[in-house]
Design an enzyme around this catalytic site. Structure first.
Site, PDB file in Angstrom:
ATOM      1  N   LYS A   1       0.848  -1.191   0.000  1.00  0.00           N
ATOM      2  CA  LYS A   1       0.000   0.000   0.000  1.00  0.00           C
ATOM      3  C   LYS A   1       0.883   1.241   0.000  1.00  0.00           C
ATOM      4  O   LYS A   1       1.902   1.280   0.712  1.00  0.00           O
ATOM      5  CB  LYS A   1      -0.874  -0.026   1.262  1.00  0.00           C
ATOM      6  CG  LYS A   1      -1.977   1.036   1.300  1.00  0.00           C
ATOM      7  CD  LYS A   1      -2.826   0.873   2.574  1.00  0.00           C
ATOM      8  CE  LYS A   1      -3.963   1.859   2.648  1.00  0.00           C
ATOM      9  NZ  LYS A   1      -4.757   1.701   3.897  1.00  0.00           N
TER      10      LYS A   1
ATOM     11  N   SER B   1      -9.614   1.788   2.934  1.00  0.00           N
ATOM     12  CA  SER B   1      -8.730   2.520   2.057  1.00  0.00           C
ATOM     13  C   SER B   1      -7.700   1.658   1.348  1.00  0.00           C
ATOM     14  O   SER B   1      -7.099   2.106   0.378  1.00  0.00           O
ATOM     15  CB  SER B   1      -8.000   3.600   2.859  1.00  0.00           C
ATOM     16  OG  SER B   1      -7.169   2.996   3.848  1.00  0.00           O
TER      17      SER B   1
ATOM     18  N   SER C   1      -9.805  -0.564   7.193  1.00  0.00           N
ATOM     19  CA  SER C   1      -9.218  -0.375   5.865  1.00  0.00           C
ATOM     20  C   SER C   1      -8.521  -1.590   5.278  1.00  0.00           C
ATOM     21  O   SER C   1      -8.164  -1.591   4.105  1.00  0.00           O
ATOM     22  CB  SER C   1      -8.235   0.800   5.873  1.00  0.00           C
ATOM     23  OG  SER C   1      -8.951   2.013   5.871  1.00  0.00           O
TER      24      SER C   1
END
Ligand SMILES: [Mg+2]
Ligand SMILES: [Zn+2]
Lengths: 481, 96, 481
Positions: free
Chosen positions: A79, A154, A178
């Protein structure tokens, strides 16, 4: 046989038996990326070229039988709020579009020691604020199961990448769900470890007391392997803890609690069905299942949307155009900073910074932030009490299946509500996992969430694996593979 | 709870130069969110004024030995600077 | 109108640790900019703070030495404000749970003791350094350059209660605090290097009023001299304003070193609300009894106790105070010389007067290696037993400061042993009278002052070897006779 569908342990065994080479897996994963990226936009950057040499080195280690790591040669997506030295860390923000990190996050150091390969950096909601990966300055990511739908967020890029097999596994970060929510939306396992078990050093902070790095994987065992590789106390993170795991029974001597407040209004029938399906399986195996109530869970969103924005308002103050990142000029430093922050941050980030600034401001602290801290403390105590009676808690991961792109962008509160089931684990620091269990009538994945007491991550994984084996979810997104 | 807020003041504190349009839309968003979080005011806390632990696991702070660890080189530290001169970061005048 | 000033002082002391407060970068003393930095102290995304144990020991030591209550359950807070030399745009500081509370410091003015109440002692981190370039005047600076070597250096802030009533007291307080930090070995105490920096809050109110007047904060006082002048200026300014019926505005004023005036600092809008909240990166800090006991073992003899000990040798309070604020070697030398001579006044005067005076004049910073501690005692004994004159003693001191020799050797070589034989002195007197008959005549006609001239001639001719007391006595007898 498509090797990119296999679990880490299966792949490693093929590597070890020299039936397949890391560079072959590597090619396959980038072939998958080539097929899917244009439609999904899971990755912001792909590290294809620079890893060819590393894949070749992995080949050599395996052909010489020198490899000692399960993650050797395994392509993992990262990420883009986790720093890798000499690569950009953008957090999907215009603010950091030109920022190159001069250092490695602790988790990256650890993965490098295991000779893991990195496929690249994945898309996210700007600074991890969002639940759909629509708040990215670099374009949205789509759900590999159906591109009309969001992948969740996210860590949506990480989930979409594993879903589309453009990586074998991925790292995400979880502040209010997330990791678990996008894993659930994409039919994957998403694991948020106990707060502090994985170092946050090098993870760009959103809300420090809630953030935790964890894996998004195809199987529970893959999550276990990654968790054991990235966890451990880190002297550079004062909030990291010694990973002294509690041993909780995972066999049918365990008692399972069903959280009443997460099986009520606002939770779709489909989501409840998945939980009930798992409960029936567990009962049939002899587990004791009981309904429990933690009323304060209903306040989770309120507590979370005071604490997280308050922390983020200070955590994101460093983005000011002085030392790195975007700069928009001004006549004075102050004008420059105000202009930079106006231009560099997207709407959701501004919303949360302003909310947090307000909650901390003179005269409002006690009724907002102070009260939220007290309520959080009470929730922690309530969970502790509950875990005296039950070993694991079960609930839906998300109130619904994945929603459509654009469906919830007009009302921020509606978006926030989609994290109702996942937020409590962050507030209480608990380990929590989402396991895929079935498909909705729209052919979109659904999952259940299991939580357990702090530092019982390994037992939680063991228990989840039992569920995984019983449920036998084998759905796969079609079209990319 | 009082939900009056001066969006301009908050933006100033947060050092974000908001356009008029943004001020309006963000004011509106904040009102909606604040109305929701007001639910907290109904909460009767079991134990008033408890000691608050910053760490959810109530970990205690550990201190580090006073021993130097080399980190960034000068070039690494300054490599992302939007503007620099003679080894220093440069910004528009900051004197009040 | 009878008015009284009230002053409170905030002092920042830079601790002399090896590393910074929240990272392990070296604390450096260099003009080379930005060479001791890491992700933490320049606020890179993802970096985290971990506190320095030594700094916590040092502040605990300081808090204990000022009689503060130690906050055993403490924490760190974030103080939020935007300034380009503050990398995170918040300073890690302490708010409602500082390390020390409610202490007191004894100060000395002339022969009087006074006590300054201390409100709090807390830990924080320093900012970077800004330099403003342009035409030289700050108002027209065209840019600001930033060096972050100082960013993150540990600072202790000591805040007094508003109990100081004059610039003299303020100076004595800072002198005492400076010496304390040197004796505790927690700071170099170099004002010119900014090791100690202070701000003063000054208000003036009616003598019999129970309330304080409007508070004005003065910044930028870099020396004791500027502290004294700035306070005096501000008291006068406020007094005049009150007498003229002009309202005093609560504000921050800047001391202009060149013009010797305070002037309003242009204040940044909205900077007053620091939005303090507990730093989520730093768990609660517990200072155990064990830790505190361990720190107590490091406690040296404090200046206050040093003064008490020195006074038992017979020195006055002010003399003891001056010695307590002298370099360590001077204190030690005094103790040695006093032990040998049992003459506190002579020991004190020779050390603080003659020895330090000559060293200053000759630009000698440390005593030469051969300079035996016993030499001063020897010189004092020689004077006391009338073997040398005071003048000779000074000559001897000069010699032994510049060449490897001993007091008696110098006295011998330079023929400085004093003539105490009255017959021999009388012989010399007769010779002087013969050579200066005109002077003798003038003395006899009433010009008494000229006796001194004759004594001087005698001393000159005898190379100062004559006992001056005896010489004068015998001369007067001779003149009368
Ligand atoms: Mg301060
Ligand atoms: Zn540093």
């Amino acid at each position: 046989m498509d090797v990119s569908h296999l679990s880490i342990r299966e792949i490693n065994s093929l590597f070890t038996k020299k039936e397949i080479k890391p560079s072959e897996l590597y090619s396959k994963v980038f072939e998958n990326a080539a097929n899917s990226e244009a439609a999904l936009h899971a990755h912001l950057t792909l590290f294809e070229e620079e890893n060819i040499k590393k894949a070749a080195e992995a080949d050599k280690r395996f052909s010489n039988s020198e490899s000692a790591s399960l993650l050797d040669g395994i392509p993992i997506a990262i990420k883009d709020n986790i720093n890798i030295k000499n690569y950009k860390t953008t957090c999907s923000s215009k603010m950091l579009s030109n920022y190159t990190s001069p250092y490695d996050a602790t988790v990256i150091e650890k993965l490098k020691q295991q000779n893991t390969l990195f496929t690249g950096k994945t898309n996210l909601d700007e600074f991890a604020m969002g639940s759909s990966t629509e708040n990215s300055a670099f374009g949205l990511t789509k759900n590999p199961w159906n591109t009309d739908y969001v992948p969740g967020g996210s860590s949506g890029g990480s989930a979409a990448s594993v879903g589309a097999r453009s990586s074998i596994a991925a790292l995400g970060s979880d502040t209010g769900g997330s990791i678990r929510q996008p894993a659930s939306f994409c039919g994957l396992v998403g694991f948020k470890p106990t707060y502090g078990t994985v170092s946050r050093f090098g993870l760009v902070a959103f809300a420090s007391s809630l953030d935790q790095i964890g894996p998004i994987t195809k199987t529970v065992d893959d999550s276990r392997i990654i968790f054991s590789s990235i966890s451990g106390e880190d002297s550079r993170d004062a909030t990291s803890v010694i990973n002294n795991q509690l041993d909780i029974p995972s066999d049918n001597t365990a008692t399972i609690g069903v959280i009443k407040e997460l099986m009520e209004d606002g939770i779709s029938g489909e989501a409840k069905n998945e939980v009930n399906k798992v409960i029936e399986i567990l009962k049939s195996k002899g587990y004791k299942v009981k309904e429990i109530s933690i009323p304060i869970i209903k306040l989770s969103i309120s507590i979370y949307y005071l604490i997280a924005p308050a922390e983020c308002s200070a955590n994101l103050a460093r983005f000011d155009g002085v030392r790195y990142g975007l700069r928009v000029d001004g006549n004075t430093s102050y004008e420059m900073m105000e202009n930079t922050r106006a231009e560099g941050f997207g709407a959701e980030v501004k919303r949360r910074i302003l909310l947090g600034t307000y909650a901390l401001s003179a005269g409002y602290y006690d009724e907002y932030y102070g009260k939220a801290l007290q309520a959080r403390k009470e929730m922690i105590d309530e969970f502790a009490k509950t875990f005296k009676d039950v070993d694991y808690l079960i609930s839906p991961t998300t109130p619904t299946q994945a929603f459509k792109s654009g469906e919830k962008t007009s009302n921020p509160l509606e978006m926030y509500m989609s994290d109702l089931c996942t937020i409590p684990a962050n507030l209480a620091g608990l380990p929590a996992i989402s396991i895929p269990t079935g498909l909705s009538k729209d052919e979109l994945p659904l999952g259940v969430q299991i939580m357990s007491k702090p530092l019982s991550d390994n037992s939680l994984l063991d228990f989840s694996e039992i569920i995984e084996n019983e449920v036998q979810f084998d759905g796969q997104p079609k079209g990319w593979l | 709870m009082s939900n009056e807020f001066n969006i301009k003041n908050i933006a100033k504190l947060a050092s974000i130069n908001l356009s008029e349009e943004e001020q309006d839309s963000l004011s509106n968003d904040l009102s909606i969110i604040l109305e929701h979080v007001n639910a907290l005011s109904d909460l009767k806390l079991n134990s008033q004024q408890q000691e608050i632990f910053i760490h959810p696991l109530e970990k205690e702070l550990e201190l580090q030995d006073d021993e130097v660890v080399e980190s960034l080189t000068h070039d690494e530290a300054i490599s992302n600077a939007p503007e620099s001169k003679d080894g220093k970061f440069v910004v528009p005048p900051s004197m009040e | 109108m009878s008015l009284k000033p009230t002053i409170g002082i905030e002092t920042h002391i830079e601790l002399n640790t090896n590393t910074k407060m929240f990272c392990r970068c070296a604390v450096v003393d260099t003009d080379e900019p930005n060479i001791s930095l890491c992700p933490t102290c320049i606020g890179l995304p993802g970096a985290l703070p971990v506190p320095n144990k030594k700094a916590i020991e040092f502040i605990t030591l300081l808090a204990l030495s000022t009689g503060c209550e130690i906050t055993s359950k403490g924490m760190f807070h974030r103080k939020n404000y935007f300034y380009p030399d503050l990398p995170k745009n918040y300073q890690i500081s302490q708010f409602d749970l500082p390390v020390g509370l409610n202490g007191e410091l004894e100060i000395v003015i002339d022969e009087n003791k006074d006590y300054i109440q201390i409100e709090r002692v807390h830990m924080e981190e320093d900012t970077g350094k800004s330099s403003h370039s342009g035409s030289g005047r700050i108002e027209s600076a065209t840019s600001t350059a930033l060096d972050f070597n100082r960013s993150g250096v540990p600072l202790v802030e000591i805040v007094t209660k508003p109990v100081i009533s004059s610039s003299k007291q303020a100076v004595a307080y800072i002198e005492e605090l400076r010496q304390l930090s040197i004796d505790l070995n927690i700071s170099e105490g170099r004002l010119e290097k900014g090791n100690l920096r202070f701000d003063a809050n000054i208000s003036v109110a009616l003598e019999d009023s129970n309330e304080l007047g409007t508070k004005v904060e003065i910044k930028n006082m870099n020396s004791l001299r500027s502290l004294e002048r700035a306070i005096d200026f501000e008291i006068q300014r406020q007094t005049k304003a009150l007498e003229d019926g002009v309202e005093i505005v609560q504000e921050t004023r800047h001391w202009d070193e060149n013009k010797e005036v305070t002037s309003t600092m242009r204040s940044k809008e909205g900077s007053a609300d620091y939005r303090y909240f507990s730093d989520p990166d730093l768990p609660n800090m517990f200072l155990s009894d064990e830790f505190i006991k361990e720190v107590e073992t490091l406690m040296p003899l404090l200046p206050k106790a040093q003064r008490e000990e020195l006074m038992t040798t017979g020195l006055s309070l002010s003399q003891s105070n001056i010695l307590s604020k002298s370099d360590d070697w001077i204190k030690k030398l005094y103790v040695k010389v006093f032990d040998q001579t049992k003459d506190s006044v002579a020991s004190y005067n020779w050390i603080t007067g003659e020895l330090q005076g000559q060293m200053r004049k000759a630009n000698i910073e440390v005593l030469p290696e051969w300079f035996n501690d016993d030499y001063l005692s020897e010189i004092i004994e020689l004077i006391k037993s009338n073997k040398i004159s005071f003048t000779s003693a000074k000559i001897i001191l000069t010699e032994i400061l510049t060449a490897e020799t001993t007091p008696s050797k110098v006295a011998e070589q330079k023929n400085l042993f004093q003539e105490n034989d009255s017959e021999k002195i009388s012989e010399m007197i007769n010779q002087i009278i013969k050579e200066n008959q005109d002077i003798v005549d003038r003395i006899k006609s009433g010009e008494d002052k000229l006796v001194g001239f004759l004594v001087g001639q005698l001393m000159k001719q005898s190379n100062g070897s004559v006992n001056p007391g005896m010489a004068k006595e015998l001369l007067l007898k001779e003149l009368e006779g």
